[in-house]
Design a protein around this motif. Structure first.
Motif, short mmCIF file in Angstrom:
data_model
loop_
_atom_site.label_atom_id
_atom_site.label_comp_id
_atom_site.label_asym_id
_atom_site.label_seq_id
_atom_site.Cartn_x
_atom_site.Cartn_y
_atom_site.Cartn_z
N PHE A 256 -28.38 20.48 -9.66
CA PHE A 256 -26.88 19.72 -9.70
C PHE A 256 -26.98 18.76 -10.99
N THR A 257 -26.48 19.21 -12.16
CA THR A 257 -26.39 18.50 -13.36
C THR A 257 -25.10 17.39 -13.41
N ILE A 258 -25.25 16.35 -13.97
CA ILE A 258 -24.14 15.18 -13.97
C ILE A 258 -23.64 15.10 -15.37
N SER A 259 -23.74 15.87 -16.44
CA SER A 259 -23.45 15.50 -17.54
C SER A 259 -22.85 16.94 -18.47
N GLU A 260 -22.59 17.89 -17.49
CA GLU A 260 -21.96 19.21 -18.41
C GLU A 260 -20.72 18.92 -18.89
N GLU A 261 -19.86 17.98 -18.28
CA GLU A 261 -18.44 18.07 -18.97
C GLU A 261 -18.54 17.32 -20.55
N ILE A 262 -19.55 16.74 -20.73
CA ILE A 262 -19.80 15.80 -21.87
C ILE A 262 -20.96 16.58 -22.92
N GLY A 263 -21.46 17.75 -22.29
CA GLY A 263 -21.97 18.49 -23.14
C GLY A 263 -23.51 18.89 -22.95
N SER A 264 -24.19 17.88 -22.53
CA SER A 264 -25.64 17.76 -22.20
C SER A 264 -26.14 18.74 -21.01
N GLY A 265 -25.41 18.68 -19.89
CA GLY A 265 -25.67 19.44 -19.00
C GLY A 265 -26.87 19.74 -18.54
N ALA A 266 -27.58 21.05 -18.42
CA ALA A 266 -28.81 21.37 -18.09
C ALA A 266 -29.68 21.23 -19.21
N SER A 267 -29.87 20.49 -20.06
CA SER A 267 -30.67 20.30 -21.08
C SER A 267 -32.11 19.61 -20.81
N ALA A 268 -32.14 18.93 -19.67
CA ALA A 268 -33.24 18.31 -19.00
C ALA A 268 -33.30 18.90 -17.63
#
Length: 326
Positions: free
Chosen positions: A176-188
Motif C-alpha cells: 500500500f503506497t502513500i505517494s502515488e498521487e504526487i508521482g513517486s508511488g511504488a518507487s521504493a
C-alpha cells in the motif's frame, strides 16, 4: 499456456506458498487528493495549493479539515467571490483556479492576527471530506474512491484467500503506497525478488474511453507506455476462463504505481487492472459490480502459477524466452 483451475483448499493449516521465488506484488495506493496552506491572508482567510492533481472547480464548496501542529479546524473552500447577493454576475465570470480559492475556517478569524493566534502555519495540511453515499442500486458516490476503493478490494481479496486456506504457488507481497498521487508511488519498498507487479487503481469512464463502471477494466497502456504484454494477456485469459466480465482500455493522461516502480529501476513485469470511475479526481462514482469483478480477478490471479519461471533469474536463459503468438 495450459488451462489452469483454482487449487482446492488445503486440508490443514495453510502454508504461505509452494515456493519462494519469483515473488509477486499487488499494489494499491492510499494517499488522496487534498490541499496545503500557502499563505495567511489579512482578511482571516487562507490561501491554498493543491496536493495531487485535481481541478479547482471540484474544490469550490468542499468541506474540509485543517491540521495544525496541535489542533484540527473545520472549514470550507470557497471562490474569492462567493456571495451572489454581493457580486452578482461576477460570480459566474470569475476565473476557476487555485489562485481564486480560499479557505474559510469556522473560527473567529477575521485578520492575520486571529490566524496567528489560532496557531495556523504555512504548510498545514487540508483534508477534503469524502461526502460518501451508496445508493440502493449499487452506485457509490464519493471523493477519494481513487484509490481507497482499490485498497479495499485488495484487502478483501487477501481476506478471502486467507480464510479459504488456499496455498499460494509463490510468495505474494501486498503493498500500500502513500505517494502515488504526487508521482513517486511504488518507487521504493519493492522486494528485489518481485518479478510480477499488479497495480489496482481506477479507470476513467468518459467520452473516448472504453472503461466501464461494470466488470474489470484492464489497462493496455497509459501515458508512460504499454504494460507488459504477457502479464496483461494472462489477466485477460483468467477473465475469460473464469467468466469475469472485463474490457480493455488505454489512458492518455494517466500514470500509476507501475510507472513509478519501473522508473525507479525495478526489473519486473507490470500490469494495471482498474474499476471504472466516472468524474475521476472530482465527484467520483463507481458501482459495486466493478469492485466485485476486480476482487474475483485478484483472487484467481493470486492462485495462478508464475508467468515465467525464468523470471526468477537476473539474466534468464534463452530457452523459454517469451515471444508473441505466431
Amino acid at each position: 499456456m495450459s488451462r489452469w483451475r483454482s487449487p482446492a483448499a488445503a486440508p490443514s493449516a495453510p502454508r504461505c506458498r509452494a515456493r519462494k521465488s519469483p515473488d509477486r506484488a499487488l499494489v494499491a495506493h492510499i494517499d488522496t487528493l487534498g490541499a496545503m496552506v500557502k499563505g495567511l491572508k489579512p482578511n482571516g482567510r487562507l490561501e491554498v495549493v493543491a496536493v495531487g492533481h485535481w481541478n479547482a472547480r471540484f474544490a469550490e464548496g468542499a468541506r474540509c479539515t485543517l491540521f495544525s501542529d496541535d489542533r484540527q479546524f473545520r472549514g470550507t473552500l470557497l471562490p474569492l467571490k462567493a456571495s451572489g447577493h454581493t457580486f452578482g454576475p461576477e460570480i459566474d465570470n470569475q476565473p476557476c483556479s487555485w489562485d481564486h480559492i480560499e479557505l474559510r475556517l469556522d473560527e473567529i478569524a477575521y485578520s492575520l492576527d486571529d490566524l496567528l493566534r489560532l496557531g495556523i502555519h504555512v504548510g498545514d495540511f487540508v483534508a477534503i471530506d469524502s461526502g460518501a453515499e451508496i445508493t440502493p442500486n449499487g452506485f457509490i458516490n464519493s471523493r477519494h474512491l481513487d484509490d481507497k476503493a482499490g485498497a479495499a478490494v485488495l484487502l478483501g481479496a487477501i481476506k478471502a484467500v486467507k480464510e479459504s486456506n488456499v496455498r499460494l504457488p509463490v510468495d505474494l507481497h501486498p503493498l500500500f503506497t502513500i505517494s502515488e498521487e504526487i508521482g513517486s508511488g511504488a518507487s521504493a519498498a519493492l522486494h528485489q525478488d518481485v518479478a510480477e507487479m499488479l497495480t489496482i487503481d481506477n479507470g476513467t469512464t468518459a467520452p473516448g474511453q472504453n472503461s466501464s463502471e461494470f466488470g474489470v477494466t484492464i489497462a493496455m497502456a497509459d501515458m508512460v507506455g504499454p504494460f507488459d504484454y504477457h502479464l496483461t494477456h494472462r489477466l485477460i485469459q483468467l477473465c475469460k476462463e473464469f467468466g469475469i466480465p472485463h474490457q480493455r482500455d488505454i489512458f492518455r493522461y494517466y500514470r500509476s504505481d507501475s510507472a513509478a516502480a519501473i522508473e525507479a529501476g525495478n526489473d519486473l513485469r507490470t500490469a494495471l487492472i482498474t474499476f471504472g470511475i466516472d468524474a475521476s479526481h472530482g465527484w467520483e462514482r463507481i458501482h459495486w459490480n466493478a469492485l466485485e469483478s476486480l476482487g474475483q480477478l485478484l483472487t484467481v490471479y493470486m492462485q495462478s502459477p508464475p508467468l515465467f519461471p525464468r523470471d526468477r533469474q537476473d539474466m534468464g536463459p534463452r530457452a523459454g524466452f517469451p515471444t508473441l503468438p505466431a
